[in-house]
Motif scaffolding. Structure first.
Motif, PDB file in Angstrom:
ATOM      1  N   GLY A   1       0.779  -1.222   0.000  1.00 45.89           N
ATOM      2  CA  GLY A   1       0.000   0.000   0.000  1.00 45.89           C
ATOM      3  C   GLY A   1       0.812   1.276   0.000  1.00 45.89           C
ATOM      4  O   GLY A   1       0.261   2.366  -0.193  1.00 45.89           O
ATOM      5  N   GLY A   2       2.119   1.175   0.211  1.00 46.71           N
ATOM      6  CA  GLY A   2       2.999   2.341   0.158  1.00 46.71           C
ATOM      7  C   GLY A   2       3.945   2.229  -1.018  1.00 46.71           C
ATOM      8  O   GLY A   2       3.748   1.421  -1.926  1.00 46.71           O
ATOM      9  N   VAL A   3       4.972   3.062  -1.020  1.00 46.46           N
ATOM     10  CA  VAL A   3       5.978   3.005  -2.082  1.00 46.46           C
ATOM     11  C   VAL A   3       7.372   3.127  -1.493  1.00 46.46           C
ATOM     12  O   VAL A   3       7.579   3.791  -0.470  1.00 46.46           O
ATOM     13  CB  VAL A   3       5.790   4.108  -3.151  1.00 46.46           C
TER      14      VAL A   3
ATOM     15  N   GLY B   1       4.084   5.646   3.248  1.00 47.04           N
ATOM     16  CA  GLY B   1       2.718   5.165   3.081  1.00 47.04           C
ATOM     17  C   GLY B   1       2.425   3.776   3.599  1.00 47.04           C
ATOM     18  O   GLY B   1       1.333   3.253   3.373  1.00 47.04           O
ATOM     19  N   LEU B   2       3.364   3.157   4.313  1.00 51.92           N
ATOM     20  CA  LEU B   2       3.108   1.816   4.850  1.00 51.92           C
ATOM     21  C   LEU B   2       2.105   1.869   5.997  1.00 51.92           C
ATOM     22  O   LEU B   2       1.964   2.884   6.680  1.00 51.92           O
ATOM     23  CB  LEU B   2       4.404   1.198   5.369  1.00 51.92           C
ATOM     24  N   GLY B   3       1.434   0.730   6.213  1.00 51.23           N
ATOM     25  CA  GLY B   3       0.655   0.580   7.426  1.00 51.23           C
ATOM     26  C   GLY B   3      -0.838   0.653   7.311  1.00 51.23           C
ATOM     27  O   GLY B   3      -1.540   0.546   8.314  1.00 51.23           O
ATOM     28  N   PHE B   4      -1.356   0.816   6.077  1.00 56.55           N
ATOM     29  CA  PHE B   4      -2.796   0.942   5.913  1.00 56.55           C
ATOM     30  C   PHE B   4      -3.360  -0.082   4.919  1.00 56.55           C
ATOM     31  O   PHE B   4      -4.539  -0.013   4.569  1.00 56.55           O
ATOM     32  CB  PHE B   4      -3.143   2.359   5.456  1.00 56.55           C
ATOM     33  N   ASP B   5      -2.530  -1.011   4.482  1.00 60.15           N
ATOM     34  CA  ASP B   5      -2.989  -2.026   3.533  1.00 60.15           C
ATOM     35  C   ASP B   5      -2.278  -3.348   3.788  1.00 60.15           C
ATOM     36  O   ASP B   5      -1.750  -3.976   2.878  1.00 60.15           O
ATOM     37  CB  ASP B   5      -2.739  -1.553   2.095  1.00 60.15           C
ATOM     38  N   GLY B   6      -2.247  -3.757   5.046  1.00 58.04           N
ATOM     39  CA  GLY B   6      -1.619  -5.021   5.394  1.00 58.04           C
ATOM     40  C   GLY B   6      -0.131  -4.889   5.640  1.00 58.04           C
ATOM     41  O   GLY B   6       0.485  -3.844   5.400  1.00 58.04           O
ATOM     42  N   LEU B   7       0.445  -5.981   6.134  1.00 58.84           N
ATOM     43  CA  LEU B   7       1.872  -6.014   6.437  1.00 58.84           C
ATOM     44  C   LEU B   7       2.679  -6.337   5.188  1.00 58.84           C
ATOM     45  O   LEU B   7       2.279  -7.186   4.386  1.00 58.84           O
ATOM     46  CB  LEU B   7       2.167  -7.068   7.497  1.00 58.84           C
ATOM     47  N   PRO B   8       3.838  -5.693   5.012  1.00 61.62           N
ATOM     48  CA  PRO B   8       4.722  -6.107   3.927  1.00 61.62           C
ATOM     49  C   PRO B   8       5.327  -7.462   4.268  1.00 61.62           C
ATOM     50  O   PRO B   8       5.627  -7.756   5.426  1.00 61.62           O
ATOM     51  CB  PRO B   8       5.786  -5.014   3.900  1.00 61.62           C
ATOM     52  N   SER B   9       5.481  -8.291   3.267  1.00 65.23           N
ATOM     53  CA  SER B   9       6.082  -9.604   3.499  1.00 65.23           C
ATOM     54  C   SER B   9       7.589  -9.474   3.642  1.00 65.23           C
ATOM     55  O   SER B   9       8.190  -8.450   3.278  1.00 65.23           O
ATOM     56  CB  SER B   9       5.756 -10.537   2.336  1.00 65.23           C
TER      57      SER B   9
END
Length: 302
Positions: free
Chosen positions: A68-70, A85-93
């Protein structure tokens, strides 16, 4: 006023504050998860578009979508080298983060994540477990654009759009101003060489940031930026040359951008500042509310 939607630092005078009184019955803007997500998405999109603009002029950068981020890299020492932008569309793998870290490493850069405190808290735990360390904070302030906004300038000050014919001069004025930044509060964790700062401003213009000029006595005295994204008005940098400070230029630049943001259909204006800075104080005097804080997490390679 330091506004960090793109390169920070503007050298605002400590005495240059708002003359607008705040009403006692004003309701502060409340930031829920939905608004925070909108603001962070606008920030991530700006980073991506600026990095892509840098690539169009020949740099070897990258833009990667991640949870969800870049993650973006424009060029060495650029302010657009970060994860936003992390943190609003699931966890990054783990694989996502491996790829991002390898991409930064390939360019000799250190991965830096700017994480909103309203984001999924598991991401902070995930990053610290991978060796990221907290290095600093920055505050995101917002203003609900639910009123009428008119341009207001002191006598002798003119605020107008800045055209391509004066772009080089505008860049010089902005660079001169950031050489003497706001020193109240927590210092910025980033500093950029003059030529990098100016190239970043070029890239932001290519990414749709509108340029404003402040003219005093027929002299270009300062400038500012504004970017509109999905109803969010990002106040992208403002600067006043040292010799022209204490004249109300920052307040005039702010009022012009508020009027344009409202006219463009935005419902929220956003400024990013360092905690406890004069910039934050001035923004709050103008009616901006503290919405949330970003933690800056950095992973230094051995």
């Amino acid at each position: 006023m330091v506004e960090k939607s793109f390169p920070p630092g503007d050298g605002t005078s400590r005495s240059e504050t708002s003359t607008e009184p705040m009403t006692a019955d004003r309701t502060p803007l409340f930031c829920d998860l939905a608004l925070a997500e909108r603001i962070e998405r606008a920030e991530a999109l700006l980073m991506a578009e600026c990095a892509e603009a840098a690539q169009r002029r020949g740099t070897k950068g990258f833009v990667r979508v991640v949870a969800g981020g870049v993650a973006s890299f424009a060029e060495e020492d650029s302010p657009y080298n970060k994860v936003a932008g992390l943190g609003f569309d699931g966890l990054p793998s783990a694989a996502d983060l491996d790829a991002v870290e390898e991409a930064f490493a390939a360019h000799g850069a250190t991965p830096q994540v700017e994480l909103a405190h309203l984001a999924d808290p598991e991401i902070g735990a995930l990053l610290t477990a991978r060796g990221y360390r907290l290095e600093s904070f920055e505050n995101v302030l917002g203003l609900a654009l639910d009123g009428e906004y008119e341009r207001s300038s002191p006598a002798g000050i003119v605020i107008r759009p800045s055209g391509d014919d004066e772009f080089e001069h505008w860049l010089d004025v902005m660079a001169e101003a950031v050489a003497e930044p706001d020193t109240q509060g927590v210092p910025w964790h980033e500093e950029f060489p003059r030529e990098i700062y100016q190239r970043a401003l070029r890239d932001s213009a290519s990414a749709g940031v509108r340029r404003y000029a402040a003219v005093r006595a027929d002299v270009l005295a300062g400038g500012a930026g504004l970017r509109v994204s999905e109803g969010i008005a990002q106040f992208a940098g403002a600067a006043t040359a040292p010799v022209h400070r204490r004249r109300g230029i920052q307040s005039a630049l702010l009022s012009a951008r508020l009027a344009d943001a409202k006219a463009a259909g935005c419902d929220v204006a956003v400024i990013t500042t360092q905690p406890g800075s004069k910039s934050q104080q001035n923004a709050q005097r103008q009616g901006f509310d503290l919405l949330y804080t970003r933690a800056v997490l950095v992973k230094h390679n051995p």
